[in-house]
Design a protein around this motif. Structure first.
Motif, PDB file in Angstrom:
ATOM      1  N   PHE A 155       0.884  -1.335  -0.013  1.00  0.00           N
ATOM      2  CA  PHE A 155      -0.080  -0.125   0.003  1.00  0.00           C
ATOM      3  C   PHE A 155       0.765   1.494  -0.158  1.00  0.00           C
ATOM      4  CE2 PHE A 155       0.904  -0.693   4.461  1.00  0.00           C
ATOM      5  CZ  PHE A 155       1.143   0.718   4.915  1.00  0.00           C
ATOM      6  N   ARG A 156       0.351   2.244  -0.276  1.00  0.00           N
ATOM      7  CA  ARG A 156       0.971   3.533  -0.440  1.00  0.00           C
ATOM      8  C   ARG A 156      -0.260   4.676  -0.087  1.00  0.00           C
ATOM      9  NH1 ARG A 156       4.416   0.668  -1.185  1.00  0.00           N
ATOM     10  NH2 ARG A 156       6.092   0.933  -2.432  1.00  0.00           N
ATOM     11  N   ASP A 157       0.409   5.652   0.823  1.00  0.00           N
ATOM     12  CA  ASP A 157      -0.201   6.697   1.387  1.00  0.00           C
ATOM     13  C   ASP A 157      -0.047   7.754   0.276  1.00  0.00           C
ATOM     14  OD1 ASP A 157      -1.856   5.577   3.348  1.00  0.00           O
ATOM     15  OD2 ASP A 157       0.100   5.915   4.501  1.00  0.00           O
ATOM     16  N   ILE A 158      -0.875   8.582  -0.289  1.00  0.00           N
ATOM     17  CA  ILE A 158      -0.623   9.675  -1.320  1.00  0.00           C
ATOM     18  C   ILE A 158      -1.500  10.863  -0.956  1.00  0.00           C
ATOM     19  CG2 ILE A 158       0.024   8.103  -3.035  1.00  0.00           C
ATOM     20  CD1 ILE A 158      -2.567   8.430  -4.511  1.00  0.00           C
ATOM     21  N   ALA A 159      -1.230  11.870  -1.458  1.00  0.00           N
ATOM     22  CA  ALA A 159      -2.003  13.298  -1.522  1.00  0.00           C
ATOM     23  C   ALA A 159      -2.427  13.800  -2.938  1.00  0.00           C
ATOM     24  CB  ALA A 159      -1.119  14.321  -0.569  1.00  0.00           C
ATOM     25  N   VAL A 160      -3.965  13.921  -3.111  1.00  0.00           N
ATOM     26  CA  VAL A 160      -4.284  14.125  -4.513  1.00  0.00           C
ATOM     27  C   VAL A 160      -4.756  15.351  -4.445  1.00  0.00           C
ATOM     28  CG1 VAL A 160      -4.145  11.638  -5.060  1.00  0.00           C
ATOM     29  CG2 VAL A 160      -6.299  12.936  -4.181  1.00  0.00           C
ATOM     30  N   ALA A 161      -4.895  16.066  -5.755  1.00  0.00           N
ATOM     31  CA  ALA A 161      -5.698  17.425  -5.850  1.00  0.00           C
ATOM     32  C   ALA A 161      -7.189  16.878  -6.357  1.00  0.00           C
ATOM     33  CB  ALA A 161      -5.016  18.063  -6.828  1.00  0.00           C
ATOM     34  N   ARG A 162      -8.049  17.091  -5.591  1.00  0.00           N
ATOM     35  CA  ARG A 162      -9.302  16.361  -5.801  1.00  0.00           C
ATOM     36  C   ARG A 162     -10.329  17.494  -6.548  1.00  0.00           C
ATOM     37  NH1 ARG A 162     -12.965  11.991  -4.940  1.00  0.00           N
ATOM     38  NH2 ARG A 162     -14.954  12.322  -4.378  1.00  0.00           N
ATOM     39  N   VAL A 163     -10.857  17.252  -7.711  1.00  0.00           N
ATOM     40  CA  VAL A 163     -11.990  18.323  -8.284  1.00  0.00           C
ATOM     41  C   VAL A 163     -13.225  17.654  -8.059  1.00  0.00           C
ATOM     42  CG1 VAL A 163     -12.523  19.437 -10.338  1.00  0.00           C
ATOM     43  CG2 VAL A 163      -9.954  18.846 -10.024  1.00  0.00           C
ATOM     44  N   GLU A 164     -14.075  18.426  -7.156  1.00  0.00           N
ATOM     45  CA  GLU A 164     -15.393  18.101  -6.884  1.00  0.00           C
ATOM     46  C   GLU A 164     -16.097  18.554  -8.133  1.00  0.00           C
ATOM     47  OE1 GLU A 164     -16.312  16.435  -4.191  1.00  0.00           O
ATOM     48  OE2 GLU A 164     -14.729  16.545  -2.984  1.00  0.00           O
ATOM     49  N   VAL A 165     -17.205  17.784  -8.414  1.00  0.00           N
ATOM     50  CA  VAL A 165     -18.140  17.984  -9.629  1.00  0.00           C
ATOM     51  C   VAL A 165     -19.387  17.951  -9.190  1.00  0.00           C
ATOM     52  CG1 VAL A 165     -18.556  17.104 -12.127  1.00  0.00           C
ATOM     53  CG2 VAL A 165     -16.489  16.866 -11.071  1.00  0.00           C
ATOM     54  N   PRO A 166     -20.379  18.864  -9.519  1.00  0.00           N
ATOM     55  CA  PRO A 166     -20.041  19.889 -10.652  1.00  0.00           C
ATOM     56  C   PRO A 166     -19.322  21.213 -10.042  1.00  0.00           C
ATOM     57  CG  PRO A 166     -22.419  19.765 -10.036  1.00  0.00           C
ATOM     58  CD  PRO A 166     -21.507  18.863  -9.128  1.00  0.00           C
ATOM     59  N   SER A 167     -19.313  21.465  -8.720  1.00  0.00           N
ATOM     60  CA  SER A 167     -18.677  22.685  -8.299  1.00  0.00           C
ATOM     61  C   SER A 167     -17.483  23.201  -8.617  1.00  0.00           C
ATOM     62  CB  SER A 167     -18.776  22.520  -6.714  1.00  0.00           C
ATOM     63  OG  SER A 167     -17.743  21.950  -6.373  1.00  0.00           O
ATOM     64  N   LEU A 168     -16.444  22.525  -9.051  1.00  0.00           N
ATOM     65  CA  LEU A 168     -15.073  22.277  -9.561  1.00  0.00           C
ATOM     66  C   LEU A 168     -14.496  23.026  -8.278  1.00  0.00           C
ATOM     67  CD1 LEU A 168     -15.495  23.875 -13.016  1.00  0.00           C
ATOM     68  CD2 LEU A 168     -15.338  21.427 -12.270  1.00  0.00           C
ATOM     69  N   ARG A 169     -14.730  22.817  -6.847  1.00  0.00           N
ATOM     70  CA  ARG A 169     -14.023  22.915  -5.868  1.00  0.00           C
ATOM     71  C   ARG A 169     -12.760  22.090  -6.044  1.00  0.00           C
ATOM     72  NH1 ARG A 169     -14.205  20.815  -1.025  1.00  0.00           N
ATOM     73  NH2 ARG A 169     -13.346  21.711   0.675  1.00  0.00           N
ATOM     74  N   VAL A 170     -11.641  22.509  -5.562  1.00  0.00           N
ATOM     75  CA  VAL A 170     -10.334  21.742  -5.590  1.00  0.00           C
ATOM     76  C   VAL A 170      -9.806  21.843  -4.251  1.00  0.00           C
ATOM     77  CG1 VAL A 170      -8.115  21.538  -6.743  1.00  0.00           C
ATOM     78  CG2 VAL A 170      -9.885  22.685  -8.126  1.00  0.00           C
ATOM     79  N   CYS A 171      -9.168  20.653  -3.772  1.00  0.00           N
ATOM     80  CA  CYS A 171      -8.806  20.402  -2.225  1.00  0.00           C
ATOM     81  C   CYS A 171      -7.828  19.183  -2.426  1.00  0.00           C
ATOM     82  CB  CYS A 171     -10.135  20.289  -1.476  1.00  0.00           C
ATOM     83  SG  CYS A 171     -11.255  18.854  -1.750  1.00  0.00           S
ATOM     84  N   ARG A 172      -7.250  19.456  -1.418  1.00  0.00           N
ATOM     85  CA  ARG A 172      -6.184  18.253  -1.088  1.00  0.00           C
ATOM     86  C   ARG A 172      -6.960  17.352  -0.424  1.00  0.00           C
ATOM     87  NH1 ARG A 172      -0.648  19.017  -0.335  1.00  0.00           N
ATOM     88  NH2 ARG A 172       0.238  17.070   0.514  1.00  0.00           N
ATOM     89  N   VAL A 173      -6.663  15.968  -0.854  1.00  0.00           N
ATOM     90  CA  VAL A 173      -7.366  14.719  -0.111  1.00  0.00           C
ATOM     91  C   VAL A 173      -6.207  13.931   0.172  1.00  0.00           C
ATOM     92  CG1 VAL A 173      -8.965  12.966  -0.503  1.00  0.00           C
ATOM     93  CG2 VAL A 173      -9.578  15.142  -0.989  1.00  0.00           C
ATOM     94  N   ALA A 174      -6.118  13.255   1.208  1.00  0.00           N
ATOM     95  CA  ALA A 174      -5.375  11.989   1.699  1.00  0.00           C
ATOM     96  C   ALA A 174      -5.822  10.747   1.226  1.00  0.00           C
ATOM     97  CB  ALA A 174      -4.862  12.088   2.882  1.00  0.00           C
TER      98      ALA A 174
END
Length: 190
Positions: A125-144
């Motif tokens: 397994f690996r833990d990563i951080a991703v730039a998540r784009v919520e849809v349809p709002s297009l809000r961008v946030c960091r998600v583990a």
């Protein structure tokens, strides 16, 4: 592992009453391109989403463009990552710095990015951080997220994806890392 998809993959959404997605991977001399769209026509929400993600040869995201059409109108967000530093619509987004992948919430296709990039063996397994784009709002946030490759003696590869905002889901992929079944979100039609 070379890409062999001649036609885009099609998914039906399992989390809403009516939803359909179409997406493909394109190998290029300097990396890969993911192209996809999703349409949701549920009782509570209706939107379409189209996106393009460009990666380098190691499957590290270089940039992404996500467009939506919803009752709130047409909107676009553009992300760019270089050397661990991210911009959103041309503005530095320090909260995303260190992310490697983009996760477009409306589609299972972007799960291919960490699956291909990480190259996990069974039980790893690996833990990563991703730039998540919520849809349809297009809000961008960091998600583990944590990706774990599950043991599978026969059949397609299986992964567990655990996120700090969306719970734990099992993902089954084909030999190229494209999702066949994403528990609670989508199931591949073709």
């Amino acid at each position: 592992m070379p890409l062999t998809h001649d036609l885009p993959a099609a998914w039906t959404r399992t989390d809403v009453a009516e939803g359909l997605g179409l997406g493909t991977l394109i190998a290029e001399p300097c990396g890969f391109t993911l192209e996809a769209n999703e349409t949701v026509a549920g009782a509570q929400e209706r939107f379409s989403c189209r996106f393009t993600v460009h990666t380098d040869l190691a499957w590290v995201t270089r940039n992404a463009r996500v467009e939506t059409l919803s009752p709130e109108g047409a909107h676009v967000v553009e992300l760019s990552g270089s050397g661990g530093r991210w911009t959103v619509n041309g503005n530095h987004a320090p909260e995303l710095d260190g992310c490697v992948d983009v996760d477009v919430a409306a589609t299972p296709l972007t799960n291919t990015l960490p699956i291909r990039r990480l190259g996990l063996g069974p039980g790893e397994f690996r833990d990563i951080a991703v730039a998540r784009v919520e849809v349809p709002s297009l809000r961008v946030c960091r998600v583990a997220q944590r990706y774990t490759r599950l043991h599978s003696s026969t059949g397609p590869q299986r992964y567990e994806c655990r996120g700090n905002r969306f719970g734990t889901h099992e993902i089954t992929v084909d030999r190229e890392g494209m999702v066949l079944d994403y528990e609670g979100l989508a199931k591949r039609l073709r």
